[in-house]
Structures are given as structure tokens and as C-alpha cells.
Design a protein around this motif. Structure first.
Motif, PDB file in Angstrom:
ATOM      1  N   HIS A 149       0.876  -1.165   0.000  1.00  0.00           N
ATOM      2  CA  HIS A 149       0.000   0.000   0.000  1.00  0.00           C
ATOM      3  C   HIS A 149       0.920   1.223   0.000  1.00  0.00           C
ATOM      4  CE1 HIS A 149      -2.990  -2.949   1.079  1.00  0.00           C
ATOM      5  NE2 HIS A 149      -2.406  -3.184   2.238  1.00  0.00           N
ATOM      6  N   GLU A 150       0.411   2.381  -0.440  1.00  0.00           N
ATOM      7  CA  GLU A 150       1.243   3.575  -0.509  1.00  0.00           C
ATOM      8  C   GLU A 150       0.484   4.772   0.037  1.00  0.00           C
ATOM      9  OE1 GLU A 150       4.302   5.461  -3.672  1.00  0.00           O
ATOM     10  OE2 GLU A 150       2.295   5.092  -4.480  1.00  0.00           O
ATOM     11  N   CYS A 151       1.202   5.631   0.730  1.00  0.00           N
ATOM     12  CA  CYS A 151       0.645   6.863   1.266  1.00  0.00           C
ATOM     13  C   CYS A 151       1.361   8.032   0.610  1.00  0.00           C
ATOM     14  CB  CYS A 151       0.858   6.884   2.782  1.00  0.00           C
ATOM     15  SG  CYS A 151       0.179   8.321   3.586  1.00  0.00           S
ATOM     16  N   LEU A 152       0.594   8.976   0.065  1.00  0.00           N
ATOM     17  CA  LEU A 152       1.135  10.167  -0.579  1.00  0.00           C
ATOM     18  C   LEU A 152       0.684  11.392   0.215  1.00  0.00           C
ATOM     19  CD1 LEU A 152       0.160   9.312  -4.284  1.00  0.00           C
ATOM     20  CD2 LEU A 152       2.344   8.835  -3.130  1.00  0.00           C
ATOM     21  N   GLY A 153       1.634  12.092   0.799  1.00  0.00           N
ATOM     22  CA  GLY A 153       1.326  13.300   1.560  1.00  0.00           C
ATOM     23  C   GLY A 153       1.801  14.522   0.809  1.00  0.00           C
ATOM     24  N   VAL A 154       0.891  15.417   0.463  1.00  0.00           N
ATOM     25  CA  VAL A 154       1.263  16.615  -0.289  1.00  0.00           C
ATOM     26  C   VAL A 154       1.863  17.625   0.688  1.00  0.00           C
ATOM     27  CG1 VAL A 154       0.508  18.428  -1.864  1.00  0.00           C
ATOM     28  CG2 VAL A 154      -0.581  16.165  -1.954  1.00  0.00           C
ATOM     29  N   ALA A 155       3.179  17.809   0.584  1.00  0.00           N
ATOM     30  CA  ALA A 155       3.906  18.691   1.490  1.00  0.00           C
ATOM     31  C   ALA A 155       3.828  20.149   1.048  1.00  0.00           C
ATOM     32  CB  ALA A 155       5.361  18.253   1.596  1.00  0.00           C
ATOM     33  N   GLN A 156       3.796  20.373  -0.268  1.00  0.00           N
ATOM     34  CA  GLN A 156       3.646  21.740  -0.782  1.00  0.00           C
ATOM     35  C   GLN A 156       3.106  21.691  -2.200  1.00  0.00           C
ATOM     36  OE1 GLN A 156       7.804  22.895  -0.183  1.00  0.00           O
ATOM     37  NE2 GLN A 156       8.058  23.048  -2.394  1.00  0.00           N
ATOM     38  N   GLY A 157       2.512  22.797  -2.613  1.00  0.00           N
ATOM     39  CA  GLY A 157       1.972  22.896  -3.966  1.00  0.00           C
ATOM     40  C   GLY A 157       0.636  22.212  -4.128  1.00  0.00           C
ATOM     41  N   SER A 158       0.295  21.979  -5.392  1.00  0.00           N
ATOM     42  CA  SER A 158      -0.985  21.357  -5.717  1.00  0.00           C
ATOM     43  C   SER A 158      -0.839  20.576  -7.011  1.00  0.00           C
ATOM     44  CB  SER A 158      -2.084  22.416  -5.858  1.00  0.00           C
ATOM     45  OG  SER A 158      -1.760  23.310  -6.912  1.00  0.00           O
ATOM     46  N   ALA A 159      -1.790  19.670  -7.245  1.00  0.00           N
ATOM     47  CA  ALA A 159      -1.746  18.861  -8.464  1.00  0.00           C
ATOM     48  C   ALA A 159      -3.118  18.301  -8.764  1.00  0.00           C
ATOM     49  CB  ALA A 159      -0.745  17.713  -8.310  1.00  0.00           C
ATOM     50  N   ARG A 160      -3.231  17.788  -9.979  1.00  0.00           N
ATOM     51  CA  ARG A 160      -4.393  17.008 -10.383  1.00  0.00           C
ATOM     52  C   ARG A 160      -3.885  15.591 -10.599  1.00  0.00           C
ATOM     53  NH1 ARG A 160      -5.683  18.492 -15.308  1.00  0.00           N
ATOM     54  NH2 ARG A 160      -7.653  17.420 -15.318  1.00  0.00           N
ATOM     55  N   LEU A 161      -4.425  14.646  -9.831  1.00  0.00           N
ATOM     56  CA  LEU A 161      -4.037  13.250  -9.935  1.00  0.00           C
ATOM     57  C   LEU A 161      -5.196  12.448 -10.497  1.00  0.00           C
ATOM     58  CD1 LEU A 161      -2.369  12.699  -6.430  1.00  0.00           C
ATOM     59  CD2 LEU A 161      -1.277  13.422  -8.569  1.00  0.00           C
ATOM     60  N   GLN A 162      -4.893  11.517 -11.390  1.00  0.00           N
ATOM     61  CA  GLN A 162      -5.906  10.587 -11.867  1.00  0.00           C
ATOM     62  C   GLN A 162      -5.677   9.278 -11.132  1.00  0.00           C
ATOM     63  OE1 GLN A 162      -6.117   9.823 -16.095  1.00  0.00           O
ATOM     64  NE2 GLN A 162      -8.132   8.897 -15.886  1.00  0.00           N
ATOM     65  N   LEU A 163      -6.713   8.823 -10.458  1.00  0.00           N
ATOM     66  CA  LEU A 163      -6.664   7.571  -9.711  1.00  0.00           C
ATOM     67  C   LEU A 163      -7.541   6.543 -10.398  1.00  0.00           C
ATOM     68  CD1 LEU A 163      -7.048   8.977  -6.073  1.00  0.00           C
ATOM     69  CD2 LEU A 163      -4.947   8.640  -7.404  1.00  0.00           C
ATOM     70  N   GLY A 164      -7.113   5.287 -10.383  1.00  0.00           N
ATOM     71  CA  GLY A 164      -7.935   4.210 -10.923  1.00  0.00           C
ATOM     72  C   GLY A 164      -7.612   3.801 -12.340  1.00  0.00           C
ATOM     73  N   GLY A 165      -6.594   4.387 -12.972  1.00  0.00           N
ATOM     74  CA  GLY A 165      -6.234   4.021 -14.341  1.00  0.00           C
ATOM     75  C   GLY A 165      -6.919   4.902 -15.368  1.00  0.00           C
ATOM     76  N   GLU A 166      -6.854   4.470 -16.637  1.00  0.00           N
ATOM     77  CA  GLU A 166      -7.407   5.257 -17.752  1.00  0.00           C
ATOM     78  C   GLU A 166      -8.875   5.621 -17.541  1.00  0.00           C
ATOM     79  OE1 GLU A 166      -6.023   6.656 -20.375  1.00  0.00           O
ATOM     80  OE2 GLU A 166      -4.041   5.777 -20.192  1.00  0.00           O
TER      81      GLU A 166
END
Length: 168
Positions: free
Chosen positions: A69-86
Motif C-alpha cells: 500500500h502507498e501513502c502520498l502526503g502533499v507537502a507543498q503545492g498542488s496537483a491534479r491526480l488521476q486515480l484508478g487508471g485510464e
């Protein structure tokens, strides 16, 4: 959780044929830290039994991990992430947010601010492999995903929290 300000959402993604995803939900904490920094994210994860492993970004191609399993913590900035594949969905994340991905869940960075920085963490003793949903990865990846144990703690909530409550 710092100040109990986080809003938690659970997101489910079906197997898309290439990216297996997982029956366990992705857990998204919006505002897990009110004063985010790389050091604060590392302290949060380390203190809750998910050793921080790296500081970087998120790959700009669909990928998943079959061994952890993986944990992603946004420390700074911003983004658009696509989760779940295409066929997945797009989520906006910003400094202070934490995304917990069960093994097999596809993720990709679509865009990000120039200062986007993520702290990655895994349950103790785990490390990530890198799979892209390519021909020949499965059924081996599916077998490994099924063997990944449930975590003993929640990376944000410690001995409590939705990772334990919803994954257990």
C-alpha cells in the motif's frame, strides 16, 4: 490528525483490465495537516507507524504497486491526480492533503504547480515495485496484491482512522 480538520472521503475503483485497482477504497484526507511541510508529513507518517520513504512527485504515467500500500502526503503545492487508471477519476490535491492507496491502485499526475512536493510512505518493511498495467503483468501482480497484509495503523490517525476501519 492535526486539529481534526481533515475531511475524509473514500473512493472505489474497479479493475480496468490493465490496472487491477483493489476492493479496498482509496482514503483521501483533505487538510490532514493545517501547516504542511515535508518535515511535518514525515513526522505524521513516522509517528503513526508508516515510515516515510521519499520526497519527490508522482509519475506522469499510469502505474501501480503490487507489493505494498502507498501513502502520498502533499507537502507543498498542488496537483491534479488521476486515480484508478485510464477509466479512473481526477482529484485535485493541495498542500496538507494525504492520499492512501491500497496495493494495485492506479495513479498518475496529470498536472502540478511548480512547487509540488510529495512525501511517500509505506507500511513497515514494505517497498514499492513499479507496474504500468502492461501485458504480462497479471496474474502475478494480482497474486501479490492479494498477499499484501492490511496495515496495523492508519498513517494519519494512528490506532484509529478510516484505513483501519474501512480496510479491516
Amino acid at each position: 490528525m492535526q486539529g481534526n480538520l481533515a475531511v475524509v472521503t473514500l473512493e472505489h475503483f474497479a479493475d480496468d483490465g490493465g490496472i487491477p485497482n483493489n476492493v479496498l477504497p482509496v482514503v483521501i484526507y483533505k487538510g490532514a495537516l493545517s501547516a504542511p511541510s515535508a518535515e511535518a508529513m514525515e513526522a505524521l507518517f513516522d509517528g503513526n507507524g508508516w515510515p516515510s520513504a521519499w520526497r519527490w512527485s508522482v509519475y506522469d504515467f499510469h502505474h501501480y504497486h503490487s507489493r505494498t500500500h502507498e501513502c502520498l502526503g502533499v507537502a507543498q503545492g498542488s496537483a491534479r491526480l488521476q486515480l484508478g487508471g485510464e477509466g479512473g477519476r481526477v482529484f485535485a490535491v493541495e498542500a496538507g492533503d494525504v492520499v492512501v492507496l491500497p496495493a494495485g491502485t492506479g495513479h498518475k499526475k496529470l498536472s502540478a504547480s511548480g512547487d509540488f512536493l510529495v512525501v511517500g510512505a509505506y507500511p513497515p518493511g514494505c517497498s514499492a515495485d513499479l507496474l504500468r498495467g502492461e501485458h504480462g503483468e497479471r496474474p502475478g501482480a494480482d497474486e501479490r496484491i492479494a498477499q499484501v497484509p492490511l496495515p496495523q495503523t492508519d498513517p494519519v490517525g494512528g490506532q484509529a482512522g478510516p484505513v483501519l476501519a474501512k480496510w479491516g
